[in-house]
Design a protein around this motif. Sequence first.
Motif, mmCIF file in Angstrom:
data_model
loop_
_atom_site.group_PDB
_atom_site.id
_atom_site.type_symbol
_atom_site.label_atom_id
_atom_site.label_comp_id
_atom_site.label_asym_id
_atom_site.label_seq_id
_atom_site.Cartn_x
_atom_site.Cartn_y
_atom_site.Cartn_z
ATOM 1 N N PRO A 43 0.558 -1.407 0.558
ATOM 2 C CA PRO A 43 -0.372 0.416 0.087
ATOM 3 C C PRO A 43 1.017 1.131 0.134
ATOM 4 N N SER A 44 0.584 1.917 -0.339
ATOM 5 C CA SER A 44 0.607 3.672 -0.112
ATOM 6 C C SER A 44 0.814 4.067 1.278
ATOM 7 N N LEU A 45 1.620 5.314 1.465
ATOM 8 C CA LEU A 45 1.263 5.892 3.137
ATOM 9 C C LEU A 45 0.349 5.287 3.315
ATOM 10 N N LYS A 46 -0.710 6.519 2.396
ATOM 11 C CA LYS A 46 -2.282 7.140 2.783
ATOM 12 C C LYS A 46 -3.413 5.666 2.671
ATOM 13 N N LEU A 47 -3.147 5.050 2.132
ATOM 14 C CA LEU A 47 -3.822 3.789 2.467
ATOM 15 C C LEU A 47 -3.201 2.796 3.537
ATOM 16 N N ALA A 48 -2.373 2.106 4.372
ATOM 17 C CA ALA A 48 -1.954 2.554 5.205
ATOM 18 C C ALA A 48 -2.189 2.985 6.503
ATOM 19 N N MET A 49 -2.216 3.991 6.013
ATOM 20 C CA MET A 49 -2.584 4.832 7.454
ATOM 21 C C MET A 49 -4.021 4.967 7.473
ATOM 22 N N ASP A 50 -4.775 4.720 6.392
ATOM 23 C CA ASP A 50 -6.206 4.781 6.336
ATOM 24 C C ASP A 50 -6.602 3.322 6.999
ATOM 25 N N ILE A 51 -5.896 2.403 6.730
ATOM 26 C CA ILE A 51 -6.390 1.550 6.678
ATOM 27 C C ILE A 51 -6.309 1.262 8.169
ATOM 28 N N ALA A 52 -4.902 1.890 8.794
ATOM 29 C CA ALA A 52 -4.420 1.656 10.257
ATOM 30 C C ALA A 52 -5.799 2.528 11.145
ATOM 31 N N ASN A 53 -6.197 3.484 10.565
ATOM 32 C CA ASN A 53 -7.044 4.636 11.077
ATOM 33 C C ASN A 53 -8.940 3.452 11.310
ATOM 34 N N VAL A 54 -8.763 2.930 10.345
ATOM 35 C CA VAL A 54 -10.175 2.106 10.933
ATOM 36 C C VAL A 54 -10.320 1.113 11.697
ATOM 37 N N PHE A 55 -8.875 0.495 11.947
ATOM 38 C CA PHE A 55 -8.540 -0.355 13.320
ATOM 39 C C PHE A 55 -8.467 0.724 14.402
ATOM 40 N N ASN A 56 -8.166 1.693 14.547
ATOM 41 C CA ASN A 56 -7.671 2.504 15.680
ATOM 42 C C ASN A 56 -6.616 1.420 15.814
ATOM 43 N N LYS A 57 -5.527 1.674 14.983
ATOM 44 C CA LYS A 57 -4.395 0.868 15.201
ATOM 45 C C LYS A 57 -3.160 1.986 14.526
ATOM 46 N N THR A 58 -1.725 1.629 15.025
ATOM 47 C CA THR A 58 -1.380 2.116 14.366
ATOM 48 C C THR A 58 -0.453 1.458 12.484
ATOM 49 N N VAL A 59 0.314 2.452 12.368
ATOM 50 C CA VAL A 59 0.263 1.312 11.004
ATOM 51 C C VAL A 59 1.394 0.076 10.917
ATOM 52 N N GLU A 60 2.406 0.624 11.966
ATOM 53 C CA GLU A 60 3.434 -0.863 12.455
ATOM 54 C C GLU A 60 2.363 -1.638 13.517
ATOM 55 N N ASP A 61 1.094 -1.116 13.216
ATOM 56 C CA ASP A 61 0.467 -2.878 14.814
ATOM 57 C C ASP A 61 -0.065 -3.941 13.294
ATOM 58 N N VAL A 62 -0.158 -3.032 11.843
ATOM 59 C CA VAL A 62 -1.462 -3.749 10.910
ATOM 60 C C VAL A 62 -0.099 -3.623 9.937
ATOM 61 N N PHE A 63 0.806 -3.580 9.760
ATOM 62 C CA PHE A 63 2.162 -3.613 8.334
ATOM 63 C C PHE A 63 3.346 -4.202 9.115
ATOM 64 N N GLU A 64 4.055 -4.981 8.641
ATOM 65 C CA GLU A 64 5.790 -5.332 9.424
ATOM 66 C C GLU A 64 5.703 -5.980 8.008
ATOM 67 N N PHE A 65 7.373 -5.682 7.721
ATOM 68 C CA PHE A 65 8.358 -5.980 7.249
ATOM 69 C C PHE A 65 8.890 -7.146 8.041
ATOM 70 N N ILE A 66 9.172 -8.488 6.571
ATOM 71 C CA ILE A 66 9.616 -9.467 7.165
ATOM 72 C C ILE A 66 10.815 -9.443 6.771
ATOM 73 N N ASP A 67 11.797 -9.905 7.565
ATOM 74 C CA ASP A 67 13.322 -10.253 6.420
ATOM 75 C C ASP A 67 13.091 -11.446 6.269
ATOM 76 N N GLU A 68 13.631 -11.890 4.751
ATOM 77 C CA GLU A 68 13.427 -12.981 4.223
ATOM 78 C C GLU A 68 14.830 -13.605 3.837
ATOM 79 N N ASN A 69 15.496 -12.890 3.994
ATOM 80 C CA ASN A 69 17.338 -13.315 4.158
ATOM 81 C C ASN A 69 17.390 -14.255 5.945
#
Length: 69
Positions: A43-69
């Motif tokens: 997602p764009s940053l705006k979409l990530a923030m909008d989704i997080a706001n719907v759930f009353n969460k932070t972006v970090e609560d909804v999205f997480e980067f996983i290192d595949e190495n």
Amino acid sequence: MAKLKTKIHELRKERNLKQDELAKLVGVRRETIGALENGKYNPSLKLAMDIANVFNKTVEDVFEFIDEN
């Protein structure tokens, strides 16, 4: 390389929201929500923030980067 993992599916189920309902709340198509949930779209940053706001969460609560190495 890092992969984006989301908790959108789990958060939607907790709130009994369908993909199309969430999509309408954040102004995207249902297919976009499905692609996000399946890791096929970053997602764009705006979409990530909008989704997080719907759930009353932070972006970090909804999205997480996983290192595949």
